[in-house]
Design an enzyme around this catalytic site. Structure first.
Site, PDB file in Angstrom:
ATOM      1  N   ASP A 139      33.077  67.660  30.076  1.00 37.48           N
ATOM      2  CA  ASP A 139      33.036  67.847  28.624  1.00 37.48           C
ATOM      3  C   ASP A 139      32.436  66.629  27.929  1.00 37.48           C
ATOM      4  OD1 ASP A 139      34.258  70.328  28.930  1.00 37.48           O
ATOM      5  OD2 ASP A 139      36.273  69.472  28.790  1.00 37.48           O
ATOM      6  N   GLU A 153      40.491  75.624  29.396  1.00 39.54           N
ATOM      7  CA  GLU A 153      39.292  76.461  29.247  1.00 39.54           C
ATOM      8  C   GLU A 153      39.415  77.400  28.055  1.00 39.54           C
ATOM      9  OE1 GLU A 153      36.662  75.816  30.827  1.00 39.54           O
ATOM     10  OE2 GLU A 153      37.593  74.388  32.213  1.00 39.54           O
TER      11      GLU A 153
END
Length: 375
Positions: free
Chosen positions: A161, A59
């Site tokens: 993602d 992250e």
């Protein structure tokens, strides 16, 4: 995010842990205890903590890439199924989102490569896939998890993602809203597949399916709001008729207004119409319970409410509302007087009106202005 606790701050980003993460640790402890006793149980917990350390680094990969484009990351929340980095705003260009999206999985590639290198390249695929076996080597399993995180996150569907990579590539040719809708539809389809597999094999997949479906739906809705907001002004969708409170009002008087109107937020203004703060329904209930109806309404007032000029784009109002996590945005005239409010409800109503309009019709801007509005 509700039910989460702050555990620290790194580089201006608050790190939070959701309460359900601790339930995961308890579940892992008992599962491993049944396999190999107390030693295996604690090793299982340590392994999960190591995995989530990799998730945190993943992250922060997104966060550092976003910072390159001037986008801050206010917080990162750890959930049982992974991490969630909240960006203050969406990237402005498709290539920016592509870089930000790919930065997270790239971190996991580097971690896996470093572990395999440290092991002298002796880790085989057969060993790395034994993630749930506490008898397998700790570092080999950790390398396997990082490889899995790369493959899972690059699935071309929201909220992974890979879905953001897909949207970025589609947005080069299509509109942002259309590109988002395609990626979100794939994500929702994937959620149904996860749910079906969860019924047959692993109930945890059902929980993942719910999260994926809701996240994909939320992303599609945000893109729709962004698309509509770009074409209208703040003054086009603001609430113009609303009750206000004087700073000298009591909580009891605020409650009377709450019951007499359909409002949930009440601006506090001075004698010249300048905004001083905002009182929400929840704020009223809190002060009413603690101090009674005679308490000054100002004691429940929120200050620092974001504000926009009524001739500014609605996009700016939405951005400020999201960044500040505020219940409303004040709309001001050129003399900084309060002339309207934008709330989540008004934005939702605007989206519903747009969806109900026949094809070919456009949202008409309000051109008629009163003498007071001509500023």
């Amino acid at each position: 995010m509700g039910w989460s606790f702050n555990i620290g701050k790194i580089g201006g980003t608050v790190l939070r842990v959701h309460v359900t993460f601790f339930l995961l640790l308890v579940w892992i402890w008992f599962m491993h205890y049944q396999i190999g006793g107390s030693a295996a149980a604690w090793e299982g917990v340590a392994f999960i903590l190591a995995v989530f350390a990799c998730v945190v680094l993943h992250e922060f990969g997104h966060a550092l890439a976003a910072r390159r484009y001037g986008i801050r990351t206010p917080d990162i929340t750890l959930l049982p199924i992974g991490g969630l980095a909240r960006l203050e705003r969406m990237p402005e260009e498709p290539m920016q989102e592509l870089v930000i999206a790919i930065a997270g999985p790239l971190v996991n590639v580097i971690i896996a490569a470093l572990i395999i290198f440290a092991l002298g390249g002796s880790a085989g695929i057969e060993q790395m896939i034994q993630v749930e076996d506490p008898r397998a080597d700790f570092l080999v399993r950790l390398a396997g998890v990082n490889i899995f995180l790369v493959l899972f996150n690059l699935i071309p569907a929201f909220p992974m993602d890979g879905g953001r990579v897909l949207r970025a590539l589609l947005a080069i040719r299509l509109s942002w809203a259309r590109a988002t809708q395609i990626a979100a539809n794939i994500g929702q389809g994937l959620a149904f597949l996860f749910g079906f597999l969860g019924l047959l094999y692993n109930p945890l997949l059902i929980f993942i399916a719910i999260f994926v479906y809701l996240a994909a739906s939320a992303e599609a809705q945000n893109a729709q709001i962004r698309s509509v907001a770009n074409s209208v002004l703040a003054g086009d969708v603001m609430v113009r008729k609303f009750a206000t409170l004087d700073r000298s009002a009591t909580v009891g008087e605020a409650i009377d207004l709450l019951l007499a109107t359909t409002q949930n937020e009440f601006p506090v203004v001075d004698g010249n119409g300048h905004l001083e703060g905002l009182i929400t329904r929840n704020d009223m209930m809190r002060v009413l319970k603690d101090a009674g109806p005679d308490a000054p309404a100002a004691s429940a007032m929120r200050t620092g409410l974001p504000a926009v000029h009524r001739r500014q784009s609605l996009t700016e109002g939405v951005r400020l509302m999201q960044e500040a996590q505020a219940p409303a945005v004040a709309v001001l005239d050129s003399h900084d007087r309060l002339v309207g409010l934008i709330t989540h409800e008004t934005i939702g109503e605007m989206i519903m009106v747009r969806a109900a309009m026949p094809e070919g019709f456009r949202f008409k801007r309000r051109t008629g202005r009163s003498r007071q509005d001509r500023s």
